[in-house]
Write an enzyme that holds these catalytic residues in place. Structure first.
Site, PDB file in Angstrom:
ATOM      1  N   ALA A  60       0.815  -1.334   0.075  1.00 52.58           N
ATOM      2  CA  ALA A  60      -0.044  -0.137   0.193  1.00 52.58           C
ATOM      3  C   ALA A  60       0.782   1.159  -0.032  1.00 52.58           C
ATOM      4  CB  ALA A  60      -0.966   0.033   1.466  1.00 52.58           C
ATOM      5  N   MET A  61       0.807   2.040  -1.169  1.00 52.28           N
ATOM      6  CA  MET A  61       1.853   3.110  -1.212  1.00 52.28           C
ATOM      7  C   MET A  61       1.029   4.461  -1.330  1.00 52.28           C
ATOM      8  SD  MET A  61       4.398   1.694  -4.184  1.00 52.28           S
ATOM      9  CE  MET A  61       5.506   2.810  -3.873  1.00 52.28           C
ATOM     10  N   SER A  62       1.391   5.312  -0.057  1.00 51.51           N
ATOM     11  CA  SER A  62       0.415   6.649  -0.224  1.00 51.51           C
ATOM     12  C   SER A  62       1.321   7.612  -0.736  1.00 51.51           C
ATOM     13  CB  SER A  62       0.388   6.747   1.476  1.00 51.51           C
ATOM     14  OG  SER A  62       1.725   7.067   2.275  1.00 51.51           O
ATOM     15  N   GLY A  63       2.532   7.458  -1.252  1.00 56.91           N
ATOM     16  CA  GLY A  63       3.439   8.689  -1.850  1.00 56.91           C
ATOM     17  C   GLY A  63       3.965   9.253  -0.699  1.00 56.91           C
ATOM     18  N   GLY A  64       4.218   8.493   0.325  1.00 58.33           N
ATOM     19  CA  GLY A  64       5.158   9.213   1.331  1.00 58.33           C
ATOM     20  C   GLY A  64       6.485   8.407   1.534  1.00 58.33           C
ATOM     21  N   VAL A  65       7.182   8.700   2.318  1.00 59.19           N
ATOM     22  CA  VAL A  65       8.797   8.110   2.638  1.00 59.19           C
ATOM     23  C   VAL A  65       8.404   6.629   3.138  1.00 59.19           C
ATOM     24  CG1 VAL A  65       9.214   9.103   4.673  1.00 59.19           C
ATOM     25  CG2 VAL A  65      11.023   8.303   3.118  1.00 59.19           C
ATOM     26  N   ASP A  66       7.582   6.464   3.970  1.00 59.03           N
ATOM     27  CA  ASP A  66       7.519   5.229   4.574  1.00 59.03           C
ATOM     28  C   ASP A  66       7.080   4.078   3.749  1.00 59.03           C
ATOM     29  OD1 ASP A  66       8.302   6.406   7.161  1.00 59.03           O
ATOM     30  OD2 ASP A  66       6.213   6.951   7.493  1.00 59.03           O
ATOM     31  N   MET A 106      -4.696   3.644  -2.771  1.00 60.50           N
ATOM     32  CA  MET A 106      -6.254   3.411  -2.669  1.00 60.50           C
ATOM     33  C   MET A 106      -6.749   4.629  -3.072  1.00 60.50           C
ATOM     34  SD  MET A 106      -6.849   1.612   0.884  1.00 60.50           S
ATOM     35  CE  MET A 106      -5.770   2.522   1.940  1.00 60.50           C
ATOM     36  N   CYS A 108     -10.142   3.601   9.164  1.00 57.12           N
ATOM     37  CA  CYS A 108      -9.657   3.227   7.583  1.00 57.12           C
ATOM     38  C   CYS A 108      -8.989   1.828   7.850  1.00 57.12           C
ATOM     39  CB  CYS A 108      -8.722   4.501   7.262  1.00 57.12           C
ATOM     40  SG  CYS A 108      -7.881   4.307   5.539  1.00 57.12           S
ATOM     41  N   CYS A 134      -6.325  12.745   6.541  1.00 54.28           N
ATOM     42  CA  CYS A 134      -5.959  12.885   5.191  1.00 54.28           C
ATOM     43  C   CYS A 134      -7.061  13.703   4.233  1.00 54.28           C
ATOM     44  CB  CYS A 134      -5.542  11.629   4.447  1.00 54.28           C
ATOM     45  SG  CYS A 134      -7.087  10.377   4.491  1.00 54.28           S
TER      46      CYS A 134
END
Length: 363
Positions: free
Chosen positions: A10-16, A36, A106, A204
């Site tokens: 799951a990639m949120s666009g953040g570094v983690d 998502m 979520c 968010c």
């Protein structure tokens, strides 16, 4: 030839989440990245400075990371589910005079239910996220345990208490063994565009962090001014609408009473917000419902634990007594400040998460 295990990240666009994908790829997994989609793509209400996971810019960053790593990347539509299970819940809880935790909702209904099921249906062996927590298989019990991340300042087990054995069996959390500083160093090592990206904000889907404005847009016609009262019912002033307040709040009340006053109770049925002095927001007991435990198959009649009543709070010694199969009373060793209905109470023994539930009321 040994077949590589497949993992959906799951990639949120953040570094983690970016480093999560890079680490698993380096460890030999076949990695697929997904984001998502929980916003309306026709309505982009924020600019490039917004770093939340609901932004189209976040998708662009996630896609650039996937391209850099050479992994497949997809955007999956979860808009209706997110609207129903997170946003509707968020607004309804405030209308009930409670304070919601949308991240927990979520994680429970979207990320670790719908998205994990999607991963399984796509033939993935595992799902991975960028949460700071550790999944450990315990030989003595034959079960998985969820433990705090090495970086205690970033630990996210509080918002993961709804996980089950079935989910933990499929879940990879590689960042649990790293500090945030180490994760950023890894991002620079992998030459990821998200290496120095700021932290995303707490809610968010409220990009300006103004939840009052959000509630006005959603339920404004139901929100009416009313009275601030003290614990004896004496009127102290006027409030703008009870959903705009939370237990323990001191700032932004808009009344001058000569000394600090705090929100100690919210009464939707009478449209009153009760104010009191500091001592009046201290309570030693609470009732929690909607429980989930990783440690127990059946809740004991009584057990001791460290109980945490908000994300950034320090766990406190407590005795937990079962009322029924989905309700417990929590008795703290010392009174706690601002026990807030709607928030989670989460139980630990040392670094291991036992489970948790939703605070129904303080006593």
């Amino acid at each position: 030839m040994i077949k590589r295990k497949k993992v959906l990240v799951a990639m949120s666009g953040g570094v983690d989440s970016s480093v999560t994908a890079a680490l698993l790829l380096e460890q030999g997994y076949e990695v697929v990245g997904v984001t998502m989609q929980i916003w309306d793509p026709k309505v982009e209400v924020v600019g490039e400075d917004y770093v939340g996971c609901c932004s189209l810019y976040a998708v662009n960053d996630a896609r650039r990371v996937a391209d850099r790593l050479g992994i497949p990347y997809y955007v999956l539509n979860f808009r209706q589910l997110f609207e129903r299970k997170v946003i509707d819940y968020f607004t309804e809880e405030y209308m009930r005079g409670r304070t919601p935790n949308p991240c927990i909702a979520c994680n429970r209904y979207v990320k670790f239910d719908a998205l994990l099921n999607k991963a399984i249906n796509l033939g993935m062996d595992y799902m991975a996220t960028g949460h700071y927590a550790r999944v450990v298989y315990k030989d003595d019990t034959g079960k998985y345990g969820l433990f705090r991340g090495v970086d205690r300042k970033k630990d996210q087990t509080y918002v993961l208490y709804n996980l089950t054995q079935e989910i933990l069996n499929r879940l990879l959390l590689p960042l649990g063994d790293y500090t945030k500083e180490e994760v950023r160093m890894l991002a620079r090592k992998y030459n990821l565009v998200t290496a120095d990206k700021p932290e995303s904000q707490e809610i968010c889907f409220v990009p300006d962090d103004n939840y009052r404005k959000f509630l006005k847009e959603r339920r404004g016609e139901e929100i009416k001014p009313g009275n601030f009262v003290d614990v004896k019912g004496n009127i102290l002033g006027r409030h703008q609408g009870y959903p705009f307040y939370t237990i323990g709040q001191r700032k932004g009340l808009g009344v001058a009473l000569g000394k600090p006053y705090y929100v100690v109770e919210i009464r939707p049925e009478t449209n009153e917000v009760v104010l009191g002095e500091a001592a009046e927001i201290l309570n030693q007991e609470l009732i929690a419902t909607d429980l989930n435990f990783l440690w127990f198959d059946e809740i004991p009649e009584q057990f001791e634990a460290e109980a945490q009543i908000r994300y950034n709070a320090k766990p406190q010694p407590a005795v937990v007594k079962r009322i029924n199969k989905d309700k417990v009373k929590v008795i703290f060793a010392k009174p706690q400040r601002a026990i807030t209905p709607g928030q989670a109470v989460v139980f630990y023994r040392g670094d291991e998460l036992l489970g948790g539930g939703t605070i129904e009321k303080s006593l």
